[in-house]
Design a protein around this motif. Structure first.
Motif, PDB file in Angstrom:
ATOM      1  N   ILE A 225      39.167  35.536  28.447  1.00 49.28           N
ATOM      2  CA  ILE A 225      40.203  36.446  28.933  1.00 49.28           C
ATOM      3  C   ILE A 225      39.864  37.816  28.328  1.00 49.28           C
ATOM      4  O   ILE A 225      39.588  37.914  27.134  1.00 49.28           O
ATOM      5  N   THR A 226      39.875  38.871  29.143  1.00 55.98           N
ATOM      6  CA  THR A 226      39.459  40.188  28.635  1.00 55.98           C
ATOM      7  C   THR A 226      40.611  41.172  28.434  1.00 55.98           C
ATOM      8  O   THR A 226      40.393  42.278  27.944  1.00 55.98           O
ATOM      9  N   GLY A 227      41.821  40.785  28.807  1.00 56.20           N
ATOM     10  CA  GLY A 227      42.953  41.691  28.628  1.00 56.20           C
ATOM     11  C   GLY A 227      44.254  40.950  28.901  1.00 56.20           C
ATOM     12  O   GLY A 227      44.256  39.761  29.219  1.00 56.20           O
ATOM     13  N   ASP A 228      45.338  41.660  28.778  1.00 56.49           N
ATOM     14  CA  ASP A 228      46.645  41.070  29.030  1.00 56.49           C
ATOM     15  C   ASP A 228      46.908  40.970  30.530  1.00 56.49           C
ATOM     16  O   ASP A 228      46.455  41.830  31.298  1.00 56.49           O
ATOM     17  N   PRO A 229      47.633  39.940  30.967  1.00 54.23           N
ATOM     18  CA  PRO A 229      48.021  39.873  32.374  1.00 54.23           C
ATOM     19  C   PRO A 229      48.842  41.107  32.757  1.00 54.23           C
ATOM     20  O   PRO A 229      49.597  41.649  31.942  1.00 54.23           O
ATOM     21  N   SER A 230      48.666  41.555  33.998  1.00 51.11           N
ATOM     22  CA  SER A 230      49.421  42.707  34.480  1.00 51.11           C
ATOM     23  C   SER A 230      49.684  42.552  35.969  1.00 51.11           C
ATOM     24  O   SER A 230      49.017  41.780  36.657  1.00 51.11           O
ATOM     25  N   VAL A 231      50.664  43.301  36.453  1.00 51.14           N
ATOM     26  CA  VAL A 231      51.055  43.227  37.857  1.00 51.14           C
ATOM     27  C   VAL A 231      50.222  44.217  38.658  1.00 51.14           C
ATOM     28  O   VAL A 231      50.075  45.384  38.286  1.00 51.14           O
ATOM     29  N   ALA A 232      49.660  43.715  39.761  1.00 50.53           N
ATOM     30  CA  ALA A 232      48.949  44.550  40.727  1.00 50.53           C
ATOM     31  C   ALA A 232      49.303  44.026  42.111  1.00 50.53           C
ATOM     32  O   ALA A 232      49.292  42.815  42.342  1.00 50.53           O
ATOM     33  N   ASP A 233      49.645  44.925  43.018  1.00 49.36           N
ATOM     34  CA  ASP A 233      50.020  44.532  44.383  1.00 49.36           C
ATOM     35  C   ASP A 233      51.146  43.504  44.393  1.00 49.36           C
ATOM     36  O   ASP A 233      51.157  42.591  45.221  1.00 49.36           O
ATOM     37  N   GLY A 234      52.061  43.614  43.439  1.00 50.91           N
ATOM     38  CA  GLY A 234      53.218  42.733  43.390  1.00 50.91           C
ATOM     39  C   GLY A 234      52.951  41.343  42.843  1.00 50.91           C
ATOM     40  O   GLY A 234      53.837  40.503  42.848  1.00 50.91           O
ATOM     41  N   GLN A 235      51.712  41.089  42.375  1.00 54.71           N
ATOM     42  CA  GLN A 235      51.382  39.780  41.825  1.00 54.71           C
ATOM     43  C   GLN A 235      50.798  39.941  40.429  1.00 54.71           C
ATOM     44  O   GLN A 235      50.171  40.954  40.122  1.00 54.71           O
ATOM     45  N   LEU A 236      50.997  38.910  39.621  1.00 58.05           N
ATOM     46  CA  LEU A 236      50.467  38.918  38.265  1.00 58.05           C
ATOM     47  C   LEU A 236      48.991  38.515  38.298  1.00 58.05           C
ATOM     48  O   LEU A 236      48.628  37.536  38.948  1.00 58.05           O
ATOM     49  N   HIS A 237      48.161  39.293  37.612  1.00 53.16           N
ATOM     50  CA  HIS A 237      46.722  39.033  37.546  1.00 53.16           C
ATOM     51  C   HIS A 237      46.285  38.981  36.093  1.00 53.16           C
ATOM     52  O   HIS A 237      46.864  39.648  35.228  1.00 53.16           O
ATOM     53  N   VAL A 238      45.219  38.214  35.832  1.00 49.35           N
ATOM     54  CA  VAL A 238      44.641  38.160  34.498  1.00 49.35           C
ATOM     55  C   VAL A 238      43.187  38.637  34.591  1.00 49.35           C
ATOM     56  O   VAL A 238      42.439  38.194  35.458  1.00 49.35           O
ATOM     57  N   PRO A 239      42.788  39.551  33.701  1.00 50.59           N
ATOM     58  CA  PRO A 239      41.400  39.998  33.694  1.00 50.59           C
ATOM     59  C   PRO A 239      40.525  39.027  32.893  1.00 50.59           C
ATOM     60  O   PRO A 239      40.932  38.531  31.842  1.00 50.59           O
ATOM     61  N   VAL A 240      39.344  38.746  33.432  1.00 54.61           N
ATOM     62  CA  VAL A 240      38.443  37.778  32.813  1.00 54.61           C
ATOM     63  C   VAL A 240      36.997  38.267  32.911  1.00 54.61           C
ATOM     64  O   VAL A 240      36.668  39.116  33.733  1.00 54.61           O
ATOM     65  N   ARG A 241      36.149  37.685  32.077  1.00 55.30           N
ATOM     66  CA  ARG A 241      34.696  37.775  32.260  1.00 55.30           C
ATOM     67  C   ARG A 241      34.190  36.348  32.170  1.00 55.30           C
ATOM     68  O   ARG A 241      34.271  35.715  31.121  1.00 55.30           O
ATOM     69  N   ILE A 242      33.714  35.852  33.315  1.00 57.65           N
ATOM     70  CA  ILE A 242      33.270  34.457  33.404  1.00 57.65           C
ATOM     71  C   ILE A 242      31.878  34.401  34.013  1.00 57.65           C
ATOM     72  O   ILE A 242      31.737  34.385  35.247  1.00 57.65           O
ATOM     73  N   PRO A 243      30.832  34.377  33.194  1.00 63.16           N
ATOM     74  CA  PRO A 243      29.490  34.154  33.736  1.00 63.16           C
ATOM     75  C   PRO A 243      29.408  32.764  34.369  1.00 63.16           C
ATOM     76  O   PRO A 243      29.999  31.807  33.861  1.00 63.16           O
ATOM     77  N   LEU A 244      28.684  32.678  35.480  1.00 65.13           N
ATOM     78  CA  LEU A 244      28.521  31.397  36.165  1.00 65.13           C
ATOM     79  C   LEU A 244      27.290  30.670  35.636  1.00 65.13           C
ATOM     80  O   LEU A 244      26.325  31.295  35.194  1.00 65.13           O
ATOM     81  N   PHE A 245      27.337  29.358  35.707  1.00 66.06           N
ATOM     82  CA  PHE A 245      26.209  28.523  35.301  1.00 66.06           C
ATOM     83  C   PHE A 245      25.186  28.453  36.427  1.00 66.06           C
ATOM     84  O   PHE A 245      25.531  28.618  37.599  1.00 66.06           O
ATOM     85  N   ALA A 246      23.954  28.135  36.101  1.00 65.12           N
ATOM     86  CA  ALA A 246      22.929  27.905  37.118  1.00 65.12           C
ATOM     87  C   ALA A 246      23.298  26.677  37.948  1.00 65.12           C
ATOM     88  O   ALA A 246      23.067  26.632  39.155  1.00 65.12           O
TER      89      ALA A 246
END
Length: 141
Positions: free
Chosen positions: A74-95
């Motif tokens: 998780i890279t930050g606190d959840p916040s409202v955007a476009d009327g919905q709650l969002h959570v910022p993340v950094r998730i590298p994908l596996f091969a």
């Protein structure tokens, strides 16, 4: 008496962000090598437990290779955007994903919330014991 809460900070191993590829395309994320940087989550007691730096697993559902496709933070606190709650993340994908078939065959993982309640809104979660079982199986990003 308030309802019992299954998720507590003490029990939390990692949040699980679920992606249904029928609704959110995997192609751009696979090309970028990471999940998109923000995910819609339910505004409930779980969202109030989310903190920057917590572990997060990326679960792809409704796919022949459903399972954990990435892991990050998780890279930050959840916040409202476009009327919905969002959570910022950094998730590298596996091969290669860690498939649900592999996970469900392991003692102690067949009862993970993503198996018990696959339609539940984001975020889902794994407890610390489940994460300890999953971690050695996670492929390198």
């Amino acid at each position: 008496m308030p309802p019992e809460r299954s998720v507590t900070l003490e029990a939390l191993g990692a949040w699980v962000i679920k992606c249904n590829p029928r609704k959110t395309s995997l192609s751009p994320m696979c090309a970028a090598g990471e999940a998109k940087p923000s995910w819609c989550i339910a505004d409930n007691y779980r969202s109030r437990l989310i903190r920057p730096g917590q572990r997060v697993l990326f679960w792809v559902s409704a796919h022949p290779r459903r399972g954990i496709w990435g892991a990050g933070r998780i890279t930050g606190d959840p916040s409202v955007a476009d009327g919905q709650l969002h959570v910022p993340v950094r998730i590298p994908l596996f091969a290669e994903p860690l498939t649900a078939a592999t996970l469900s065959a392991l003692p102690g993982l067949c009862s993970m919330e993503v198996f018990r309640s696959p339609q539940q809104a984001n975020p889902s979660w794994v407890n610390a014991r489940e994460l300890a079982l999953i971690e050695p199986l996670l492929p390198s990003a």
